[in-house]
Scaffold this active site. Structure first.
Site, PDB file in Angstrom:
ATOM      1  N   ARG A 167     -33.669  28.139   5.794  1.00 51.30           N
ATOM      2  CA  ARG A 167     -33.821  29.599   5.920  1.00 51.30           C
ATOM      3  C   ARG A 167     -35.299  29.905   5.705  1.00 51.30           C
ATOM      4  O   ARG A 167     -35.834  29.700   4.612  1.00 51.30           O
ATOM      5  CB  ARG A 167     -32.960  30.322   4.886  1.00 51.30           C
ATOM      6  CG  ARG A 167     -33.327  31.783   4.756  1.00 51.30           C
ATOM      7  CD  ARG A 167     -32.320  32.593   4.006  1.00 51.30           C
ATOM      8  NE  ARG A 167     -31.126  32.780   4.803  1.00 51.30           N
ATOM      9  CZ  ARG A 167     -30.193  33.703   4.545  1.00 51.30           C
ATOM     10  NH1 ARG A 167     -30.319  34.500   3.499  1.00 51.30           N
ATOM     11  NH2 ARG A 167     -29.133  33.817   5.309  1.00 51.30           N
ATOM     12  N   HIS A 219     -30.274  34.413  13.577  1.00 50.76           N
ATOM     13  CA  HIS A 219     -29.323  33.996  12.529  1.00 50.76           C
ATOM     14  C   HIS A 219     -28.045  33.495  13.221  1.00 50.76           C
ATOM     15  O   HIS A 219     -26.987  34.111  13.124  1.00 50.76           O
ATOM     16  CB  HIS A 219     -29.034  35.185  11.619  1.00 50.76           C
ATOM     17  CG  HIS A 219     -28.393  34.823  10.311  1.00 50.76           C
ATOM     18  ND1 HIS A 219     -28.140  33.522   9.921  1.00 50.76           N
ATOM     19  CD2 HIS A 219     -27.939  35.612   9.292  1.00 50.76           C
ATOM     20  CE1 HIS A 219     -27.576  33.535   8.730  1.00 50.76           C
ATOM     21  NE2 HIS A 219     -27.437  34.771   8.327  1.00 50.76           N
ATOM     22  N   GLN A 254     -24.560  32.990  11.433  1.00 49.59           N
ATOM     23  CA  GLN A 254     -23.848  34.246  11.167  1.00 49.59           C
ATOM     24  C   GLN A 254     -23.036  34.668  12.388  1.00 49.59           C
ATOM     25  O   GLN A 254     -21.847  34.975  12.292  1.00 49.59           O
ATOM     26  CB  GLN A 254     -24.866  35.337  10.800  1.00 49.59           C
ATOM     27  CG  GLN A 254     -24.226  36.685  10.556  1.00 49.59           C
ATOM     28  CD  GLN A 254     -23.329  36.677   9.335  1.00 49.59           C
ATOM     29  OE1 GLN A 254     -23.757  36.258   8.271  1.00 49.59           O
ATOM     30  NE2 GLN A 254     -22.087  37.109   9.474  1.00 49.59           N
ATOM     31  N   ASP A 266     -25.945  45.821  10.305  1.00 49.55           N
ATOM     32  CA  ASP A 266     -26.684  44.958   9.372  1.00 49.55           C
ATOM     33  C   ASP A 266     -27.647  45.880   8.618  1.00 49.55           C
ATOM     34  O   ASP A 266     -27.802  47.053   8.984  1.00 49.55           O
ATOM     35  CB  ASP A 266     -27.450  43.891  10.197  1.00 49.55           C
ATOM     36  CG  ASP A 266     -28.239  42.909   9.333  1.00 49.55           C
ATOM     37  OD1 ASP A 266     -28.023  42.866   8.101  1.00 49.55           O
ATOM     38  OD2 ASP A 266     -29.094  42.182   9.892  1.00 49.55           O
ATOM     39  N   CYS A 301     -22.763  41.705   8.527  1.00 42.54           N
ATOM     40  CA  CYS A 301     -23.018  40.328   8.077  1.00 42.54           C
ATOM     41  C   CYS A 301     -23.211  40.237   6.565  1.00 42.54           C
ATOM     42  O   CYS A 301     -23.120  39.154   5.999  1.00 42.54           O
ATOM     43  CB  CYS A 301     -24.234  39.756   8.797  1.00 42.54           C
ATOM     44  SG  CYS A 301     -25.718  40.732   8.544  1.00 42.54           S
ATOM     45  N   ARG A 335     -17.954  32.009   7.432  1.00 42.78           N
ATOM     46  CA  ARG A 335     -19.203  31.236   7.412  1.00 42.78           C
ATOM     47  C   ARG A 335     -18.905  29.824   6.917  1.00 42.78           C
ATOM     48  O   ARG A 335     -19.430  28.837   7.451  1.00 42.78           O
ATOM     49  CB  ARG A 335     -20.237  31.902   6.482  1.00 42.78           C
ATOM     50  CG  ARG A 335     -20.787  33.248   6.932  1.00 42.78           C
ATOM     51  CD  ARG A 335     -21.733  33.113   8.085  1.00 42.78           C
ATOM     52  NE  ARG A 335     -22.863  32.258   7.799  1.00 42.78           N
ATOM     53  CZ  ARG A 335     -23.989  32.620   7.168  1.00 42.78           C
ATOM     54  NH1 ARG A 335     -24.136  33.872   6.791  1.00 42.78           N
ATOM     55  NH2 ARG A 335     -24.976  31.760   6.971  1.00 42.78           N
TER      56      ARG A 335
HETATM   57  N1   CP Z   1     -25.101  37.038   5.778  1.00 44.35           N
HETATM   58  C1   CP Z   1     -25.933  36.227   5.101  1.00 44.35           C
HETATM   59  O1   CP Z   1     -26.593  35.360   5.663  1.00 44.35           O
HETATM   60  O2   CP Z   1     -25.928  36.419   3.763  1.00 44.35           O
HETATM   61  P1   CP Z   1     -26.985  35.808   2.738  1.00 44.35           P
HETATM   62  O3   CP Z   1     -28.327  36.388   3.097  1.00 44.35           O
HETATM   63  O4   CP Z   1     -26.524  36.257   1.381  1.00 44.35           O
HETATM   64  O5   CP Z   1     -26.989  34.325   2.859  1.00 44.35           O
HETATM   65  N1  NVA Z   2     -31.274  40.998   8.958  1.00 45.76           N
HETATM   66  C1  NVA Z   2     -31.002  40.559   7.605  1.00 45.76           C
HETATM   67  C2  NVA Z   2     -29.861  39.589   7.606  1.00 45.76           C
HETATM   68  C3  NVA Z   2     -29.411  39.165   6.240  1.00 45.76           C
HETATM   69  C4  NVA Z   2     -28.291  38.172   6.309  1.00 45.76           C
HETATM   70  C5  NVA Z   2     -32.242  39.950   7.009  1.00 45.76           C
HETATM   71  O1  NVA Z   2     -32.921  39.180   7.688  1.00 45.76           O
HETATM   72  O2  NVA Z   2     -32.548  40.233   5.838  1.00 45.76           O
END
Ligand code: CP
Ligand code: NVA
Length: 338
Positions: free
Chosen positions: A116, A143, A146, A235, A275, A303
């Site tokens: 990430r 992502h 997701q 989101d 999400c 997930r």
């Molecule tokens: N939806 C998602 O990726 O959640 P986190 O940011 O908590 O991992």
């Molecule tokens: N768009 C959000 C998604 C979190 C899972 C972010 O990048 O923070």
């Protein structure tokens, strides 16, 4: 942006995004996810099913996480593997040490890398320099894990078909970009309702539109977009890394809240997705988030199942292939009998 999202070569498989996957492979992955999900319900069956036995996965988190970290760590553990979670800042990815060296080094110790990160180019760099599969667990661009879990949530409820209208209400962000990438792969009707100036990645949008598989609309009137929707999706308005823009975004995005008035525009059978993490009172009202049409917690749970399926596909392809061969034979014999 370089069009290298998923590489399925004989020597190495990555999952950075959707663009080089085909529709059949996604459905195969969903069938395997269902198998994995059902297996988890029978604890005794699962304890003998260890396709990641003796495998280690290095997970790099340069941004916060709850669902992604828990679902990957738990999933790897349940499949018999071992997860090592690393904090991107403490590794000093790209500062203390080059991306290239980190990728080559982790490849000597581990069987896969889940990452990430901020810039998408860094995960592409890791994929390029590692000799083991690399999975995108969110970047500023996309992502895909997701959106895999989201579509699986619709698939298992028999809601997924080429006529489904998915309306993403909010920012043209990483999650929206992954929906757009998916629209270049599976046929459906995708609508993004976003404020002017908060549109998705143009390169991904053009690429998905060029494929001509799905109807993709970008609108700026959220109520018009929500009309007859099968899915209302949202989101956060402020993604990780954009915290300084938070107040301005709350002001600009306020007409883009999914609430009961918007839900009334959708089909009566519509489901609501998010999400997470979610902010009740901002992008979604509390009554919709916690209401009967919300499938938000199912998405989050899925997930786990989908990522377990993905890891088996990437790290133990023989087990994955054997399942599908058996599955095909069983289906063929059922058809012959009927
Ligand atoms: N939806 C998602 O990726 O959640 P986190 O940011 O908590 O991992
Ligand atoms: N768009 C959000 C998604 C979190 C899972 C972010 O990048 O923070």
């Amino acid at each position: 942006m370089e069009d290298v999202q998923i590489k399925l070569t004989s020597e190495k498989r990555d999952f950075l995004g959707f663009s080089h996957l085909d529709a059949g492979k996604i459905i195969e992955l969903f069938d395997y996810s269902l198998f994995i999900k059902n297996k988890r319900k029978e604890k005794s069956a699962e304890s003998n099913f260890l396709p990641l036995k003796d495998k280690t996965v290095a997970m790099i988190f340069s941004k916060p996480s709850l669902r992604t970290r828990v679902s990957f760590e738990l999933g790897i553990h349940e499949l018999g593997g071992y997860a090592i979670t690393l904090d991107g800042q403490s590794i000093g990815l790209g500062s203390r040490e080059s991306v290239e060296d980190v990728a080559m080094l982790l490849s000597r110790y581990n069987d896969a890398i889940v990452a990430r990160l901020h810039e998408h180019a860094i995960i592409e760099g890791i994929a390029q320099h590692s000799t083991i599969p690399v999975v995108n667990a969110l970047t500023d661009l996309s992502h895909p894990c997701q959106v895999l879990a989201d579509v699986f949530t619709l698939y298992e409820r028999s809601l997924w078909n080429e006529h489904i209208k998915v309306v993403f209400v909010g920012d043209g962000n990483n999650v929206a970009n992954s929906w757009i990438e998916l629209a270049g792969l599976l046929p459906f009707h995708f609508v993004l309702a976003c404020p002017e100036g908060y549109t998705p990645d143009q390169g991904l949008l053009e690429c998905a539109r060029k494929k001509g598989i799905s109807k993709i609309e970008i609108l700026h009137d959220p109520m018009e977009a929500a009309a007859k929707a099968d899915v209302l999706y949202t989101d956060v308005w402020t993604s990780m890394g954009q915290e300084e823009e938070k107040e301005e975004r709350i002001r600009i995005f306020s007409p883009f809240q999914i609430n009961s008035a918007m839900l009334r525009e959708a089909k009566p059978t519509a489901v609501v997705m998010h999400c997470m993490p979610a902010h009740r009172g901002q992008e979604i009202s509390a009554e919709v988030m916690d209401g009967p049409q919300s499938v938000i917690l199912d998405e989050a749970e899925n997930r786990l199942h989908v990522q377990k399926a993905l890891l088996v596909k990437l790290l133990n392809h023989d087990v994955y292939r054997k399942f599908h061969l058996t599955h095909r034979l069983l289906n063929a014999s059922k058809k012959t009998k009927s």
